[in-house]
Design a protein around this motif. Structure first.
Motif, short mmCIF file in Angstrom:
data_model
loop_
_atom_site.label_atom_id
_atom_site.label_comp_id
_atom_site.label_asym_id
_atom_site.label_seq_id
_atom_site.Cartn_x
_atom_site.Cartn_y
_atom_site.Cartn_z
N LEU A 120 -47.94 -74.00 23.11
CA LEU A 120 -48.64 -73.51 24.31
C LEU A 120 -47.83 -72.45 25.02
O LEU A 120 -48.38 -71.45 25.51
CB LEU A 120 -48.93 -74.68 25.25
CG LEU A 120 -49.64 -74.36 26.56
CD1 LEU A 120 -51.03 -73.80 26.30
CD2 LEU A 120 -49.73 -75.61 27.44
N SER A 121 -46.50 -72.63 25.06
CA SER A 121 -45.65 -71.66 25.76
C SER A 121 -45.56 -70.33 25.03
O SER A 121 -45.17 -69.32 25.63
CB SER A 121 -44.24 -72.24 25.94
OG SER A 121 -43.59 -72.39 24.68
N LYS A 122 -45.91 -70.31 23.74
CA LYS A 122 -45.83 -69.08 22.95
C LYS A 122 -47.15 -68.30 22.92
O LYS A 122 -47.20 -67.21 22.38
CB LYS A 122 -45.41 -69.40 21.51
CG LYS A 122 -44.02 -70.03 21.41
CD LYS A 122 -42.96 -69.16 22.06
CE LYS A 122 -41.60 -69.81 22.01
NZ LYS A 122 -40.57 -68.99 22.70
N LEU A 123 -48.21 -68.87 23.50
CA LEU A 123 -49.48 -68.17 23.53
C LEU A 123 -49.47 -67.09 24.60
O LEU A 123 -48.63 -67.08 25.51
CB LEU A 123 -50.62 -69.16 23.81
CG LEU A 123 -50.91 -70.21 22.72
CD1 LEU A 123 -52.01 -71.14 23.19
CD2 LEU A 123 -51.32 -69.54 21.41
N SER A 124 -50.44 -66.21 24.51
CA SER A 124 -50.60 -65.18 25.54
C SER A 124 -51.01 -65.85 26.86
O SER A 124 -51.50 -66.99 26.87
CB SER A 124 -51.65 -64.16 25.12
OG SER A 124 -52.92 -64.79 24.99
N THR A 125 -50.81 -65.14 27.95
CA THR A 125 -51.09 -65.71 29.27
C THR A 125 -52.55 -66.13 29.40
O THR A 125 -52.85 -67.21 29.93
CB THR A 125 -50.75 -64.69 30.36
OG1 THR A 125 -49.38 -64.30 30.24
CG2 THR A 125 -50.99 -65.28 31.74
N LYS B 117 -54.80 -66.97 27.03
CA LYS B 117 -55.11 -68.14 26.22
C LYS B 117 -54.46 -69.41 26.77
O LYS B 117 -55.09 -70.48 26.82
CB LYS B 117 -54.66 -67.91 24.78
CG LYS B 117 -55.45 -66.84 24.04
CD LYS B 117 -54.95 -66.70 22.61
CE LYS B 117 -55.74 -65.64 21.86
NZ LYS B 117 -55.24 -65.46 20.46
N SER B 118 -53.20 -69.30 27.20
CA SER B 118 -52.50 -70.48 27.72
C SER B 118 -53.14 -70.97 29.01
O SER B 118 -53.23 -72.19 29.24
CB SER B 118 -51.02 -70.17 27.95
OG SER B 118 -50.87 -69.17 28.95
N ASN B 119 -53.62 -70.05 29.85
CA ASN B 119 -54.27 -70.46 31.09
C ASN B 119 -55.57 -71.21 30.82
O ASN B 119 -55.88 -72.20 31.49
CB ASN B 119 -54.56 -69.23 31.97
CG ASN B 119 -53.31 -68.66 32.60
OD1 ASN B 119 -52.30 -69.36 32.72
ND2 ASN B 119 -53.37 -67.42 33.01
N ILE B 120 -56.33 -70.76 29.82
CA ILE B 120 -57.57 -71.46 29.47
C ILE B 120 -57.26 -72.87 28.98
O ILE B 120 -57.91 -73.85 29.38
CB ILE B 120 -58.34 -70.66 28.40
CG1 ILE B 120 -58.84 -69.34 28.98
CG2 ILE B 120 -59.52 -71.48 27.87
CD1 ILE B 120 -59.48 -68.43 27.94
N ILE B 121 -56.26 -72.98 28.12
CA ILE B 121 -55.90 -74.30 27.59
C ILE B 121 -55.36 -75.20 28.70
O ILE B 121 -55.66 -76.41 28.75
CB ILE B 121 -54.87 -74.15 26.46
CG1 ILE B 121 -55.51 -73.43 25.27
CG2 ILE B 121 -54.35 -75.51 26.01
CD1 ILE B 121 -54.57 -73.17 24.12
N ARG B 122 -54.59 -74.63 29.61
CA ARG B 122 -54.06 -75.43 30.73
C ARG B 122 -55.19 -75.96 31.61
O ARG B 122 -55.13 -77.10 32.08
CB ARG B 122 -53.08 -74.60 31.55
CG ARG B 122 -51.77 -74.31 30.86
CD ARG B 122 -50.88 -73.42 31.71
NE ARG B 122 -49.79 -72.86 30.95
CZ ARG B 122 -48.63 -73.49 30.72
NH1 ARG B 122 -48.45 -74.69 31.21
NH2 ARG B 122 -47.68 -72.91 30.01
#
Length: 271
Positions: A88-93, A95-100
């Motif tokens: 998750l920390s290696k994804l783009s901002t 994509k990571s925000n959607i997953i969060r």
């Protein structure tokens, strides 16, 4: 300085009031509980603790059951959440925000709405009365919060450190072993404690999955101790069981106090 002491003392007393009341109840006779302000010669007793400790099966067996399930679910959760949080920390901002956001929704979802469906799964797969199997739903339910907490911790590690480790030829396993786990030890410890506390205190799933008296976890066993019935509620025995059940958690928090505080406050102050 004195002006700050009084509010702190009031806050401490307010926060500790439930525990103090449980202690008072556990050592009070039944008559003292009915008339707390009366002058009684036999106000204090150890009978509630004797009745809990002498229960059949032994009360400490329930503690071991809860500890086993809590430790197992904590281990399983961390084994899954650590690599997931790293990814998750290696994804783009974006994509990571959607997953969060999805993970936050999963973490806030009232899991009690799922326990009937989980019960049907347990029946179909013959997972009832199995402490190992009981750790599986706890692992699944703990994943969203664990990934969120560990994902934030991974994000605090500079990407240059990861790049330097790659240049040195370290594999992902070695990077976890020698870099990430030592650096994130406080965050891992605080996350592990939260997972363990959830598993230790969980009631509805344990109530429906376990019927064998010798395999009950502590919250379920407390509802069946000391001869509780429709006509009588053994408040003293309940309080004694609560105090005894809280001792392992208090010891655990005291032992890991520094990494817990460090993990929970990491990232709170920057610069």
């Amino acid at each position: 300085m004195k002006s700050r002491t009084l509010p702190i003392l009031i806050l401490v007393l307010w926060s500790s009031a439930p525990l103090l009341w449980q202690l008072y109840t556990s050592f009070s006779t039944d008559q003292a509980l009915v008339t707390p302000l009366a002058q009684l010669a036999d106000r204090w007793t150890l009978e509630h603790y004797r009745s809990v400790i002498s229960s059949n099966p032994p009360f400490f067996l329930y503690l071991l059951n809860s500890f086993f399930v809590g430790a197992l679910s904590t281990l399983f959760t961390l084994l899954i959440a650590l690599p997931a949080a790293y990814s998750l920390s290696k994804l783009s901002t974006a994509k990571s925000n959607i997953i969060r956001i999805i993970l936050v929704g999963c973490a806030l979802f009232p899991y009690v709405l799922l326990f009937l469906a989980l019960l049907e799964i347990a029946r179909s797969l013959s997972l009832g009365n199995n402490l190992f199997a009981l750790a599986l739903p706890y692992t699944a339910l703990s994943q969203p919060l664990a990934i969120l907490l560990l994902g934030s911790a991974f994000s605090s590690i500079p990407s240059e450190l990861d790049d330097a480790a790659r240049v040195e030829g370290l594999s992902l396993w070695n990077r976890f072993r020698w870099i990430y786990i030592p650096l994130l030890a406080p965050a891992i410890a605080s996350t592990a404690i939260l997972i363990f506390l959830f598993s230790w205190n969980e009631y509805p799933i344990a109530l429906t999955w376990i019927s064998d008296q010798s395999k009950l976890t502590l919250p379920v066993a407390m509802a069946r101790i000391a001869g509780s019935s429709v006509h009588s509620v053994p408040y003293g025995a309940y309080a004694a069981a609560t105090v005894l059940g809280a001792i392992p958690l208090i010891v655990l928090v005291i032992v890991f106090q520094k990494p817990i505080v460090s993990g929970l406050t990491s990232g709170a102050v920057k610069g």
